[in-house]
Every structure is written in C-alpha cells, then in structure tokens.
Write a protein that holds these residues in place. Structure first.
Motif, PDB file in Angstrom:
ATOM      1  N   ALA A 164       0.852  -1.183   0.000  1.00 44.16           N
ATOM      2  CA  ALA A 164       0.000   0.000   0.000  1.00 44.16           C
ATOM      3  C   ALA A 164       0.889   1.233   0.000  1.00 44.16           C
ATOM      4  CB  ALA A 164      -0.912  -0.014   1.210  1.00 44.16           C
ATOM      5  N   SER A 165       0.437   2.279  -0.673  1.00 44.22           N
ATOM      6  CA  SER A 165       1.263   3.476  -0.827  1.00 44.22           C
ATOM      7  C   SER A 165       0.443   4.731  -0.544  1.00 44.22           C
ATOM      8  CB  SER A 165       1.816   3.547  -2.255  1.00 44.22           C
ATOM      9  OG  SER A 165       0.757   3.739  -3.183  1.00 44.22           O
ATOM     10  N   ALA A 166       1.152   5.820  -0.357  1.00 41.08           N
ATOM     11  CA  ALA A 166       0.495   7.116  -0.173  1.00 41.08           C
ATOM     12  C   ALA A 166      -0.341   7.456  -1.398  1.00 41.08           C
ATOM     13  CB  ALA A 166       1.535   8.199   0.096  1.00 41.08           C
ATOM     14  N   GLU A 167       0.134   7.089  -2.584  1.00 39.34           N
ATOM     15  CA  GLU A 167      -0.620   7.344  -3.819  1.00 39.34           C
ATOM     16  C   GLU A 167      -1.988   6.655  -3.774  1.00 39.34           C
ATOM     17  OE1 GLU A 167      -0.316   6.741  -8.647  1.00 39.34           O
ATOM     18  OE2 GLU A 167       0.812   5.414  -7.342  1.00 39.34           O
ATOM     19  N   MET A 168      -2.026   5.434  -3.275  1.00 39.98           N
ATOM     20  CA  MET A 168      -3.295   4.703  -3.184  1.00 39.98           C
ATOM     21  C   MET A 168      -4.252   5.416  -2.230  1.00 39.98           C
ATOM     22  SD  MET A 168      -1.956   0.804  -3.000  1.00 39.98           S
ATOM     23  CE  MET A 168      -0.964   0.084  -4.303  1.00 39.98           C
ATOM     24  N   CYS A 169      -3.729   5.898  -1.116  1.00 42.74           N
ATOM     25  CA  CYS A 169      -4.561   6.620  -0.141  1.00 42.74           C
ATOM     26  C   CYS A 169      -5.052   7.940  -0.718  1.00 42.74           C
ATOM     27  CB  CYS A 169      -3.782   6.844   1.148  1.00 42.74           C
ATOM     28  SG  CYS A 169      -3.412   5.311   2.030  1.00 42.74           S
ATOM     29  N   LEU A 170      -4.185   8.660  -1.410  1.00 41.81           N
ATOM     30  CA  LEU A 170      -4.606   9.913  -2.051  1.00 41.81           C
ATOM     31  C   LEU A 170      -5.683   9.650  -3.089  1.00 41.81           C
ATOM     32  CD1 LEU A 170      -1.188  11.745  -2.425  1.00 41.81           C
ATOM     33  CD2 LEU A 170      -3.079  12.364  -0.913  1.00 41.81           C
ATOM     34  N   HIS A 171      -5.545   8.547  -3.814  1.00 42.77           N
ATOM     35  CA  HIS A 171      -6.550   8.179  -4.808  1.00 42.77           C
ATOM     36  C   HIS A 171      -7.911   7.966  -4.144  1.00 42.77           C
ATOM     37  CE1 HIS A 171      -8.388   6.544  -8.347  1.00 42.77           C
ATOM     38  NE2 HIS A 171      -8.588   5.373  -7.755  1.00 42.77           N
ATOM     39  N   CYS A 172      -7.927   7.337  -2.978  1.00 41.67           N
ATOM     40  CA  CYS A 172      -9.190   7.144  -2.251  1.00 41.67           C
ATOM     41  C   CYS A 172      -9.853   8.481  -1.957  1.00 41.67           C
ATOM     42  CB  CYS A 172      -8.944   6.378  -0.956  1.00 41.67           C
ATOM     43  SG  CYS A 172      -8.463   4.656  -1.186  1.00 41.67           S
ATOM     44  N   PHE A 173      -9.075   9.442  -1.482  1.00 38.76           N
ATOM     45  CA  PHE A 173      -9.627  10.778  -1.232  1.00 38.76           C
ATOM     46  C   PHE A 173     -10.104  11.424  -2.524  1.00 38.76           C
ATOM     47  CE2 PHE A 173      -7.573  10.704   2.976  1.00 38.76           C
ATOM     48  CZ  PHE A 173      -8.564  11.297   3.738  1.00 38.76           C
ATOM     49  N   ASP A 174      -9.328  11.334  -3.597  1.00 43.49           N
ATOM     50  CA  ASP A 174      -9.729  11.915  -4.878  1.00 43.49           C
ATOM     51  C   ASP A 174     -11.066  11.350  -5.348  1.00 43.49           C
ATOM     52  OD1 ASP A 174      -7.433  13.457  -4.994  1.00 43.49           O
ATOM     53  OD2 ASP A 174      -6.384  12.114  -6.392  1.00 43.49           O
ATOM     54  N   VAL A 175     -11.233  10.052  -5.212  1.00 45.95           N
ATOM     55  CA  VAL A 175     -12.452   9.387  -5.674  1.00 45.95           C
ATOM     56  C   VAL A 175     -13.667   9.870  -4.887  1.00 45.95           C
ATOM     57  CG1 VAL A 175     -13.644   7.148  -5.718  1.00 45.95           C
ATOM     58  CG2 VAL A 175     -11.324   7.344  -6.624  1.00 45.95           C
ATOM     59  N   ILE A 176     -13.566   9.879  -3.558  1.00 44.90           N
ATOM     60  CA  ILE A 176     -14.761  10.276  -2.808  1.00 44.90           C
ATOM     61  C   ILE A 176     -15.025  11.778  -2.930  1.00 44.90           C
ATOM     62  CG2 ILE A 176     -14.618   8.306  -1.238  1.00 44.90           C
ATOM     63  CD1 ILE A 176     -14.005  10.483   0.993  1.00 44.90           C
ATOM     64  N   LEU A 177     -13.970  12.585  -3.033  1.00 45.80           N
ATOM     65  CA  LEU A 177     -14.187  14.028  -3.233  1.00 45.80           C
ATOM     66  C   LEU A 177     -14.864  14.295  -4.569  1.00 45.80           C
ATOM     67  CD1 LEU A 177     -10.944  15.575  -1.729  1.00 45.80           C
ATOM     68  CD2 LEU A 177     -13.306  16.044  -1.021  1.00 45.80           C
ATOM     69  N   ALA A 178     -14.447  13.598  -5.622  1.00 47.75           N
ATOM     70  CA  ALA A 178     -15.091  13.766  -6.930  1.00 47.75           C
ATOM     71  C   ALA A 178     -16.571  13.404  -6.827  1.00 47.75           C
ATOM     72  CB  ALA A 178     -14.391  12.904  -7.975  1.00 47.75           C
ATOM     73  N   ASP A 179     -16.882  12.315  -6.164  1.00 46.48           N
ATOM     74  CA  ASP A 179     -18.279  11.908  -5.998  1.00 46.48           C
ATOM     75  C   ASP A 179     -19.058  12.944  -5.198  1.00 46.48           C
ATOM     76  OD1 ASP A 179     -17.662   9.623  -7.393  1.00 46.48           O
ATOM     77  OD2 ASP A 179     -18.075   8.244  -5.745  1.00 46.48           O
ATOM     78  N   LEU A 180     -18.484  13.408  -4.096  1.00 46.94           N
ATOM     79  CA  LEU A 180     -19.178  14.365  -3.239  1.00 46.94           C
ATOM     80  C   LEU A 180     -19.394  15.714  -3.925  1.00 46.94           C
ATOM     81  CD1 LEU A 180     -17.399  13.560   0.135  1.00 46.94           C
ATOM     82  CD2 LEU A 180     -19.838  13.223  -0.369  1.00 46.94           C
ATOM     83  N   MET A 181     -18.508  16.052  -4.861  1.00 46.36           N
ATOM     84  CA  MET A 181     -18.614  17.329  -5.562  1.00 46.36           C
ATOM     85  C   MET A 181     -19.330  17.188  -6.900  1.00 46.36           C
ATOM     86  SD  MET A 181     -14.834  18.653  -4.519  1.00 46.36           S
ATOM     87  CE  MET A 181     -14.973  20.359  -4.975  1.00 46.36           C
ATOM     88  N   GLY A 182     -19.838  15.995  -7.182  1.00 46.59           N
ATOM     89  CA  GLY A 182     -20.614  15.779  -8.405  1.00 46.59           C
ATOM     90  C   GLY A 182     -19.799  15.753  -9.681  1.00 46.59           C
ATOM     91  N   LYS A 183     -18.512  15.451  -9.583  1.00 47.30           N
ATOM     92  CA  LYS A 183     -17.656  15.395 -10.769  1.00 47.30           C
ATOM     93  C   LYS A 183     -17.593  13.962 -11.283  1.00 47.30           C
ATOM     94  CE  LYS A 183     -14.786  19.257  -9.348  1.00 47.30           C
ATOM     95  NZ  LYS A 183     -13.432  19.701  -9.054  1.00 47.30           N
ATOM     96  N   ASN A 184     -17.674  13.805 -12.583  1.00 46.56           N
ATOM     97  CA  ASN A 184     -17.602  12.483 -13.201  1.00 46.56           C
ATOM     98  C   ASN A 184     -16.196  12.291 -13.763  1.00 46.56           C
ATOM     99  OD1 ASN A 184     -18.142  10.011 -14.291  1.00 46.56           O
ATOM    100  ND2 ASN A 184     -19.332  10.803 -16.011  1.00 46.56           N
ATOM    101  N   VAL A 185     -15.308  11.784 -12.942  1.00 47.92           N
ATOM    102  CA  VAL A 185     -13.924  11.572 -13.360  1.00 47.92           C
ATOM    103  C   VAL A 185     -13.754  10.109 -13.735  1.00 47.92           C
ATOM    104  CG1 VAL A 185     -11.501  11.749 -12.681  1.00 47.92           C
ATOM    105  CG2 VAL A 185     -13.167  13.389 -11.795  1.00 47.92           C
TER     106      VAL A 185
END
Length: 131
Positions: free
Chosen positions: A22-43
């Motif tokens: 597991a890496s910091a990149e994987m953890c940052l990706h988790c935050f990116d994914v939920i933030l995109a969902d919470l902000m209504g962005k379709n990434v």
C-alpha cells in the motif's frame, strides 16, 4: 488436500504479490475518488501508472474520523477475492465511504477530519477450517 499444481500457482502468485505494498498514492486516490463523488464530478481517467495494470490481490479500504485526539472507525469494506488494483481501490474507497451500512454516508464537511488506510492482503494462507 491441495494438488501440487495448485500449490505452485499460489506460490507464484505470492511471489508476484511480494512487491505489492500500500502506498500514499493509493490513499490519495481514495480521497480523490470520494471528493469527486461528493462534488458531483464524473472523473473516469484516474492516473495510477505506478500500480502495474496486472496487479491483483484482496484488499480493504478503511476510513477513520478524528474526534478530539482520537480516530474512530467511519467505514471499512473489502474483499478476500483478488481484484485488479487500479480499479478496485477506487471501488472500495466509494463502497466503504458511502455503503458501509454500519454508518451514514460520508459527507463533504467530514473529509477534513478523515484518514484512510488501504490494506493489501498479500502472502496470506488459505485454510480449510478454523481448527
């Protein structure tokens, strides 16, 4: 009783998974994914080039929320079945944040108090029963 060919296949899988961590990149990706969902962005184009496309293993994503000086479980979902990591990390980030039935869905105003853990289950042993 496990056949020799099955044992050799599992040993080869374990060798491939030895390099996984597991890496910091994987953890940052988790935050990116939920933030995109919470902000209504379709990434749909996530850049996870450091994770080999063929990497698979069982995993869990755990969210903890800070309360005072301590962190408390806020969501945790995973799988014991090997999954393709580039896809599964984001899927389980979402599932553990929004679909862990023990908790209400994570909200945007909580994100600043969260931490995330990605657990890759490598070099584990299957067993027939608990005895």
């Amino acid at each position: 009783m496990m056949k020799k060919s099955e044992l050799n296949g599992r040993q080869e899988n374990n060798k491939q998974n030895d390099a996984l961590a597991a890496s910091a990149e994987m953890c940052l990706h988790c935050f990116d994914v939920i933030l995109a969902d919470l902000m209504g962005k379709n990434v749909t184009d996530w850049n996870l080039e450091s994770i080999p496309a063929t990497s698979t293993c069982p995993l869990f994503v755990t969210w903890d929320k800070k309360s005072g000086e301590q962190y408390h479980l806020r969501g945790c979902i995973g799988t014991l079945a090997p999954r393709q990591l580039r896809v599964a990390i984001g899927e389980y980030a979402r599932t553990s944040a929004f679909r862990d039935h023990r908790f209400r869905s994570i909200s945007l105003d909580e994100v600043q108090d969260l931490r995330v853990g990605v657990s890759l289950l490598v070099n584990h042993e299957d067993c027939e029963d608990c005895l």
